[in-house]
Scaffold this motif. Sequence first.
Motif, PDB file in Angstrom:
ATOM      1  N   PRO A 109      30.684  -7.621 -13.836  1.00  0.00           N
ATOM      2  CA  PRO A 109      30.694  -9.041 -14.218  1.00  0.00           C
ATOM      3  C   PRO A 109      29.343  -9.725 -14.057  1.00  0.00           C
ATOM      4  O   PRO A 109      28.625  -9.498 -13.090  1.00  0.00           O
ATOM      5  N   ARG A 110      28.974 -10.525 -15.073  1.00  0.00           N
ATOM      6  CA  ARG A 110      27.766 -11.353 -15.086  1.00  0.00           C
ATOM      7  C   ARG A 110      26.494 -10.527 -14.939  1.00  0.00           C
ATOM      8  O   ARG A 110      25.526 -10.947 -14.298  1.00  0.00           O
ATOM      9  N   THR A 170      36.474  -6.450 -15.546  1.00  0.00           N
ATOM     10  CA  THR A 170      35.519  -7.500 -15.888  1.00  0.00           C
ATOM     11  C   THR A 170      36.152  -8.543 -16.798  1.00  0.00           C
ATOM     12  O   THR A 170      35.959  -9.753 -16.605  1.00  0.00           O
ATOM     13  N   PRO A 196      35.185 -11.876 -22.028  1.00  0.00           N
ATOM     14  CA  PRO A 196      33.726 -11.841 -22.170  1.00  0.00           C
ATOM     15  C   PRO A 196      33.213 -11.886 -23.603  1.00  0.00           C
ATOM     16  O   PRO A 196      32.180 -12.500 -23.864  1.00  0.00           O
ATOM     17  N   ASP A 202      34.269  -1.247 -21.617  1.00  0.00           N
ATOM     18  CA  ASP A 202      34.143  -2.452 -22.437  1.00  0.00           C
ATOM     19  C   ASP A 202      34.808  -2.312 -23.804  1.00  0.00           C
ATOM     20  O   ASP A 202      34.874  -3.294 -24.543  1.00  0.00           O
ATOM     21  N   SER A 221      36.850 -12.462 -15.896  1.00  0.00           N
ATOM     22  CA  SER A 221      36.294 -13.502 -16.748  1.00  0.00           C
ATOM     23  C   SER A 221      37.366 -14.496 -17.170  1.00  0.00           C
ATOM     24  O   SER A 221      37.159 -15.718 -17.116  1.00  0.00           O
TER      25      SER A 221
END
Length: 236
Positions: free
Chosen positions: A206-207, A150, A162, A226, A154
Motif C-alpha cells: 500500500p502507498r 492492498t 487503487p 495486482d 484502500s
Amino acid sequence: MDSNSTGNGSAGPPGHDAAAYARREEGLSPEPLRDAAWNVAGQRASGVVLDVGSGRGGWIRRLQGNPAIERILSTDIHDAGASRLPGVEFHQCDVSRDVLPWVDTSVDWVFAIEVLEHLANPRHFVKEAFRVLRPGGHLFITTPNNDSLTARLSFLVRGYFPAFCDQDYRDSGHITPITELDARRMAVEAGFQSIDFDYPLPGRIPRSSIHWQRFLPGLRGRWWSDGLFALLTRPA
C-alpha cells in the motif's frame, strides 16, 4: 487496454464514451501483464481468435506469433490502429451494449485484456462472448484485482479501490471494479461452467511502488497480486 462504451460518442461518464476515449492518451497494457497473459493463455490459443479492446494491436501482435491460430478477429469502440494490422478482421463496436458482429459458435478463443473495468455493462459482454464461442471454447479476461490485501485496505481507508480513484475514472475510463465473486457470477449467468482464476502478477505494498514479493518472494494468490486473470470455458 481500451475503454468501451457508446460507439456514437453519446454522453456518459468521463473516459467512458467514444469521444472521450479518442481524446485521451491511449491506454496500454504494460508488457509484464502481456507476458503473464501470454504464458497463461495466449500461447495455448488456437483456431479462430477474437481480441476485444484491441487498441493499437499490441496483444494481436503477440497472437500473430502463435502458429496454431488460424484467424484473428478484433473489435474496439475506437479504431486506434488494430484495423491496419495485416490479416486482422476489425469491427468497431461497443461491447458493453452491442451484439458482437459474429455468428453463434464461430470463435474458439475470446481475449479481453484489461477491458472489463472499462465497461458500463460487462455482463452483456460476457454473455455475448459465450454466444460466439464454440462448445469447449474459452474466454480469457484480465482486470485489476480488487480482492488483494492492498485493494481491501484502500477501500477500507479511502473508500475506493487503487485502480479506481477519480483520476483513473476520469482519464483511464476505469468505471467498473470487478471482484472474483463478480466474475464468477457473470460467468455462471452467461452459461460458463468451468471458471479458473489465476493471480500471476506481483502485488504492490500500500502507498508504494514496491512489491510484496521483493521481501517475500513466495507470496502468491489473490491476496498478493495486482491482477485478476480468469479463464472461462464453454461446456463442450
